[in-house]
Design a protein around this motif. Structure first.
Motif, short mmCIF file in Angstrom:
data_model
loop_
_atom_site.label_atom_id
_atom_site.label_comp_id
_atom_site.label_asym_id
_atom_site.label_seq_id
_atom_site.Cartn_x
_atom_site.Cartn_y
_atom_site.Cartn_z
N SER A 99 0.82 -1.22 0.00
CA SER A 99 0.00 0.00 0.00
C SER A 99 0.85 1.27 0.00
N GLY A 100 2.16 1.13 0.26
CA GLY A 100 3.03 2.30 0.34
C GLY A 100 3.05 2.92 1.73
N ALA A 101 2.51 2.18 2.70
CA ALA A 101 2.37 2.72 4.06
C ALA A 101 3.71 3.12 4.68
N LEU A 102 4.73 2.29 4.45
CA LEU A 102 6.01 2.56 5.13
C LEU A 102 6.63 3.85 4.61
N GLY A 103 6.68 3.96 3.28
CA GLY A 103 7.27 5.16 2.69
C GLY A 103 6.47 6.40 3.06
N ALA A 104 5.14 6.27 3.03
CA ALA A 104 4.29 7.43 3.35
C ALA A 104 4.53 7.86 4.80
#
Ligand SMILES: C[S@@+](CC[C@H](N)C(=O)[O-])C[C@H]1O[C@@H](n2cnc3c(N)ncnc32)[C@H](O)[C@@H]1O
Length: 198
Positions: A99-104
């Motif tokens: 989901s891109g959670a870490l980068g976000a």
């Protein structure tokens, strides 16, 4: 559906945290029909985050589309480690981003960030694009490092990666929420669970 009926339906379906889940459903649904539909999907075994369409991660509301890996709260630890290493500005790559959670979440912690993310699953890539938009992040589709632009070589300050980690032979032992509703490619880490990590 009123709150008590929502709680009762969720409890009857085996939801241990029926009150908390009811609260989240009631505050996310925009119409009574949506409440009923969400309760029905949850009672049918869909992960709560897929029912709601979002998960909380380090205080952010992260969109989670059907089939996309639900960011786990325990992975907040990884982001905290990265945040401690990153300084105030960084070039960040979130590999196997889901989901891109870490980068976000890491981007939200930094003053300035150049964020790149990649995943092999087109559904994850579509989802991640929405979640990293606030940080002007770019999401690529492909195998591990392959889709990243060559211009990134030698410029990456932080590489985040929470990769598939379940041994193939144990995927069948996962709870149905993961086994049935998350993409196999998000879970299966090969014979010892470490293929992608290696
Ligand atoms: C365990 S999930 C983690 C997702 C996200 N990092 C997180 O923690 O919420 C692993 C992710 O790796 C992706 N993936 C699996 N094999 C990959 C590969 N060879 N190259 C890129 N992405 C891959 C899956 O599509 C999935 O989104």
């Amino acid at each position: 559906m009123q709150r008590p009926s929502v709680v009762a339906a969720l409890r009857a379906a085996g939801c241990v945290f029926a009150e908390d889940e009811a609260e989240l459903i009631l505050s996310t649904a925009r119409t009574p029909e949506e409440v009923s539909a969400m309760v029905e999907r949850r009672a049918g075994g869909l992960p709560l985050e897929h029912v709601l369409g979002w998960a909380e991660f380090r205080g952010l509301r992260i969109a989670v589309d059907p089939g996309v890996f639900v960011p786990r709260r325990r992975t907040e630890f990884l982001v905290a480690q990265a945040a401690a290493l990153a300084g105030r500005e960084a070039v960040v790559v979130d590999l196997c981003c889901g989901s891109g959670a870490l980068g976000a979440a890491l981007a939200a912690h930094l003053d300035r960030v150049e964020l790149h993310a990649a995943d092999i699953d087109p559904a994850a890539v579509r989802c991640a694009r929405r979640n990293v938009a606030r940080a002007n992040g770019v999401v690529y589709e492909g195998d591990l490092y392959a889709p990243l632009p060559a211009a990134l070589r030698g410029r990456v300050d932080v590489l985040l990666a929470n990769v598939p980690y379940v041994p193939t032979g144990e995927v069948g032992l996962l709870p149905a929420e993961a086994r049935v509703h998350e993409a196999r490619v998000a879970l299966d880490g090969g014979s010892d669970g470490l293929d992608v990590l290696r």
